[in-house]
Design an enzyme around this catalytic site. Structure first.
Site, PDB file in Angstrom:
ATOM      1  N   ALA A  66       0.827  -1.210   0.000  1.00 18.30           N
ATOM      2  CA  ALA A  66       0.000   0.000   0.000  1.00 18.30           C
ATOM      3  C   ALA A  66       0.855   1.251   0.000  1.00 18.30           C
ATOM      4  O   ALA A  66       0.535   2.242   0.658  1.00 18.30           O
ATOM      5  CB  ALA A  66      -0.955  -0.005   1.199  1.00 18.30           C
ATOM      6  N   GLY A 102      12.861  14.205  -3.437  1.00 12.68           N
ATOM      7  CA  GLY A 102      13.136  15.151  -4.513  1.00 12.68           C
ATOM      8  C   GLY A 102      11.975  15.601  -5.347  1.00 12.68           C
ATOM      9  O   GLY A 102      11.744  16.795  -5.519  1.00 12.68           O
ATOM     10  N   ARG A 337      23.064   9.579 -11.358  1.00  7.63           N
ATOM     11  CA  ARG A 337      23.496   9.156 -10.025  1.00  7.63           C
ATOM     12  C   ARG A 337      24.669   8.187 -10.056  1.00  7.63           C
ATOM     13  O   ARG A 337      25.553   8.252  -9.198  1.00  7.63           O
ATOM     14  CB  ARG A 337      22.308   8.539  -9.275  1.00  7.63           C
ATOM     15  CG  ARG A 337      21.283   9.574  -8.867  1.00  7.63           C
ATOM     16  CD  ARG A 337      20.067   8.957  -8.226  1.00  7.63           C
ATOM     17  NE  ARG A 337      19.163  10.000  -7.750  1.00  7.63           N
ATOM     18  CZ  ARG A 337      17.968   9.758  -7.226  1.00  7.63           C
ATOM     19  NH1 ARG A 337      17.526   8.509  -7.129  1.00  7.63           N
ATOM     20  NH2 ARG A 337      17.207  10.757  -6.810  1.00  7.63           N
ATOM     21  N   HIS A 404      20.319   2.858  -2.450  1.00  4.77           N
ATOM     22  CA  HIS A 404      19.095   3.657  -2.472  1.00  4.77           C
ATOM     23  C   HIS A 404      17.937   3.003  -3.214  1.00  4.77           C
ATOM     24  O   HIS A 404      16.789   3.150  -2.815  1.00  4.77           O
ATOM     25  CB  HIS A 404      19.413   5.013  -3.110  1.00  4.77           C
ATOM     26  CG  HIS A 404      18.253   5.942  -3.220  1.00  4.77           C
ATOM     27  ND1 HIS A 404      17.536   6.360  -2.111  1.00  4.77           N
ATOM     28  CD2 HIS A 404      17.676   6.554  -4.293  1.00  4.77           C
ATOM     29  CE1 HIS A 404      16.581   7.193  -2.502  1.00  4.77           C
ATOM     30  NE2 HIS A 404      16.635   7.315  -3.821  1.00  4.77           N
ATOM     31  N   ARG A 448      18.572   4.358 -12.715  1.00  2.00           N
ATOM     32  CA  ARG A 448      17.366   5.195 -12.672  1.00  2.00           C
ATOM     33  C   ARG A 448      17.733   6.664 -12.568  1.00  2.00           C
ATOM     34  O   ARG A 448      18.618   7.032 -11.801  1.00  2.00           O
ATOM     35  CB  ARG A 448      16.491   4.806 -11.476  1.00  2.00           C
ATOM     36  CG  ARG A 448      15.265   5.701 -11.324  1.00  2.00           C
ATOM     37  CD  ARG A 448      14.344   5.221 -10.220  1.00  2.00           C
ATOM     38  NE  ARG A 448      14.890   5.397  -8.884  1.00  2.00           N
ATOM     39  CZ  ARG A 448      14.881   6.546  -8.197  1.00  2.00           C
ATOM     40  NH1 ARG A 448      14.409   7.654  -8.751  1.00  2.00           N
ATOM     41  NH2 ARG A 448      15.370   6.592  -6.966  1.00  2.00           N
TER      42      ARG A 448
END
EC number: 1.3.5.1
Length: 661
Positions: A66, A102, A337, A404, A448
């Site tokens: 959820a 972010g 990143r 992360h 990503r």
């Protein structure tokens, strides 16, 4: 133990004898859901276990998780008229989506002219050409509408002076297919975007008649003849077992960051969905690609958002140099990143780190106006003070790359349907969907881009609901479930509950985390990865000697953490074995012994005259990993990357090229 077993039987007998479910906490909590959902549809089953009460439920669809993706899928299904259950081990607003800081990318063009095709280009490039371009096309084209939908739901976006949604700069984002400078594409709510998004979606979900089963730990998928027929779960509040039979099951359980010692993930990020799929004999995809966020607080691992650099923050080494200018002359601190994390690691290795041990670098914000920090980065200012003792208006923040995000996950197509790869073709697994960090569409490929994660959640959570609504009709009769379905899951739970070895769960978990941290880090080498594979094999086998202490069944956190460790272990072995096998550097997977990307062509040279490498000889392909849960042995297969967009006339595919910022 006899007394404990007797207590379990008493609870089971009590529930079985009344033939209706006790209204646990419905009167006390006064929340929008019943803990047991639509009670009229629930039935007691004695076909699985005499010791553990087993309750059967029937739904059109069940969503596991959820967070942002799970909520969007759940209320999307309810809105379409499907009788929907949402099974979650946490209260919805405790999901890890709440920690995202972010923002969410969309080519709205509020700060300058923008185009979703430029966003498409940046995402393909950011993925290091491992992303599936049909899925990336779908996500980036849907992005503006997704953000407008969130605004209509009531999400309180930060605003420009003229009232438009404020958009900040973020890493790897450009204009005009990389030729027009830095894009401002990241929509945000100061530096608490995930918090606002999750609460907005949760608030929206209250409009619909979804049955929420809160603090239910999903154990396994109910698979029969290759088709998913639901899930089996443990109610942590009373120890009862629940089988959720449904024609459609959506997995939205998040990532598995807790396989590593230092990470930004919540302690509940244990890869439960990936593990359930693995135990069902299905593959996970691209688990070797683990994102290290450049800016975790040194010594704590807490996330410092990329938005700091988007607002003008800079990374500084011990010589006071803005060192990213050397590694990414154009994008500088807003390179992707993986590039920034590797650059920081090189600076530290070469002796230009800061601090007594020269083992981290500084993120400088104090050159920015205090008013800007207060308005755009209030959460970071607070986090830095609490966890680093730093006043960001006066001092730099000590930072270090930390785990992360997991680019890999459960392989799906852009519609959210879980797929396998056989005989050169993708095949849909009937009844099974995945979205969010648990899924792998693959829109992120090998790396990503920041602020594409929240976008992934809402776009593909919605896509799952739309696909189910397109294929099925609410209220369709469900096919029968075997009476003993889920029996193995209950047997494993009982085994872990009474595990009486000599090693604590926490000790094995720490061994796993330290092995992964030291052997599958920012930079990887063959020898270290091979050693890590051997160590992880030993750690996996140590699960046979595990010891649990709590023999109860009500709120047995010792048991739940042990079940979560089983899940983490399956993710960990797939990650490190897949990493050892991939003999190249691509995106977040950086091999020091194989420093170059190995594509079907050498894209650093003209293609004319080159011979295309066979599929077996290049690495621009997805890894599919399978595990034997009994032994921990990992088997690898590969499937091709999808290089075509959904509409070549509307959006041309981006051919591979050398990736630089």
């Amino acid at each position: 133990m006899a007394a404990v077993c007797a207590a379990s039987r008493v609870l089971g007998t009590k529930i079985l004898s009344c033939k209706s479910l006790p209204a646990v906490c419905q009167a006390n909590r006064q929340l929008h859901f019943s803990i047991y959902g639509k009670r009229g549809d629930a039935k007691i089953s004695d076909g699985v276990s005499n010791q553990y009460p087993v309750v059967d439920h029937e739904f059109d669809a069940v969503v596991v998780g959820a967070g942002g993706a799970g909520l969007r899928a759940a209320f999307g299904l309810s809105e379409a008229g499907f009788n929907t259950a949402c099974v979650t081990k946490l209260f919805p607003t405790r999901s890890h989506t709440v920690a995202a800081q972010g923002g969410i990318n969309a080519a709205l063009g509020n700060m300058e002219q923008d185009d979703w095709r430029w966003h498409f280009y940046d995402t393909v490039k950011g993925s290091d050409w491992l992303g599936d371009q049909d899925a990336i096309h779908y996500m980036t084209e849907q992005a503006p509408a997704a953000v407008v939908e969130l605004e209509n739901f009531g999400m309180p976006f930060s605003r420009t002076d003229d009232g438009k949604i404020y958009q900040r700069a973020f890493g790897g984002q450009s204009l005009k297919f990389g030729k027009g400078g830095q894009a401002h594409r990241c929509c945000c709510v100061a530096d608490r975007t995930g918090h606002s998004l999750l609460h907005t979606l949760y608030g929206r979900s209250l409009r619909y008649d979804t049955s929420y089963f809160v603090e239910y730990f999903a154990l396994d998928l109910l698979m029969e003849d290759g088709e998913c027929k639901g899930v089996i779960a443990l109610c942590m509040e009373d120890g009862s077992i629940h089988r959720f039979r449904a024609k459609n099951t959506v997995i939205a359980t998040g990532g598995y960051g807790r396989t590593f010692f230092s990470c930004t993930s919540a302690h509940t990020s244990t890869g439960d969905g990936n593990a359930m799929v693995t135990r069902a004999g299905l593959p996970c995809q691209d688990l070797e690609f683990v994102q290290f966020h450049p800016t975790g607080i040194y010594g704590a691992g807490c996330l410092i958002t990329e938005g700091c650099r988007g607002e003008g923050g800079i990374l500084i080494n011990s010589e006071g140099e803005r060192f990213m200018e050397r590694y990414a002359p154009n994008a500088k601190d807003l390179a992707s990143r993986d590039v920034v994390s590797r650059s920081m690691t090189i600076e530290i290795r070469e002796g230009r780190g800061v601090g007594p041990d020269k083992d981290h670098v500084h993120l400088q914000l104090h050159h920015l106006p205090p008013q800007q920090l207060a308005a755009r980065l209030p959460g970071i200012s607070e986090t830095a003070m609490i966890f680093a003792g730093v006043d960001v208006t006066k001092e730099p923040i000590p930072v270090l790359p930390t785990v992360h995000y997991n680019m890999g996950g459960i392989p799906t197509n852009y519609k959210g349907q879980v797929i396998t790869y056989k005989d050169g073709q993708d095949h849909v697994v009937p009844g099974l969907y995945a979205c969010g960090e648990a899924g792998c569409a693959s829109v992120h490929g090998a790396n990503r881009l920041g602020a594409n994660s929240l976008l992934d959640l809402v776009v593909f959570g919605r896509a799952c609901a739309l696909t189910i609504a397109e294929i099925d009709t609410p209220g369709e009769k469900l096919s029968p479930l075997k009476p003993n379905a889920g029996e193995a899951s209950v047997a494993n739970l009982d085994k872990m509950r009474y595990a009486n070895g000599s090693t604590r769960t926490s000790e094995i978990r720490l061994n796993m985390q330290k092995t992964m941290q030291s052997h599958a880090a920012v930079f990887r080498t063959g020898d270290v990865l091979k050693e890590g594979c051997v160590k992880m094999e030993s750690v996996y086998k140590s699960m046979d000697d595990i010891k649990t202490f709590d023999r109860g069944i009500v709120w047995n956190t010792d048991l739940v953490e042990t079940l979560e460790l089983q899940n983490l272990m399956l993710n960990a072995v797939q990650t490190i074995v897949s990493a050892e096998a991939r003999k190249e550097s691509r995106g977040a997977h950086a091999r020091e012994d194989f420093k170059d990307r190995v594509d079907e062509y050498d894209y650093s040279k003209p293609l004319q005259g080159q011979v295309k490498k066979p599929f077996e000889q290049h690495w621009r392909k997805h890894t599919l990993s399978y595990v034997d849960p009994e032994t921990g042995k990992v088997t690898l297969e590969y499937r091709p990357v999808i290089d075509s967009s959904l509409d070549a006339e509307d959006c041309a595919a981006i051919p591979p090229a050398i990736r630089s910022y």
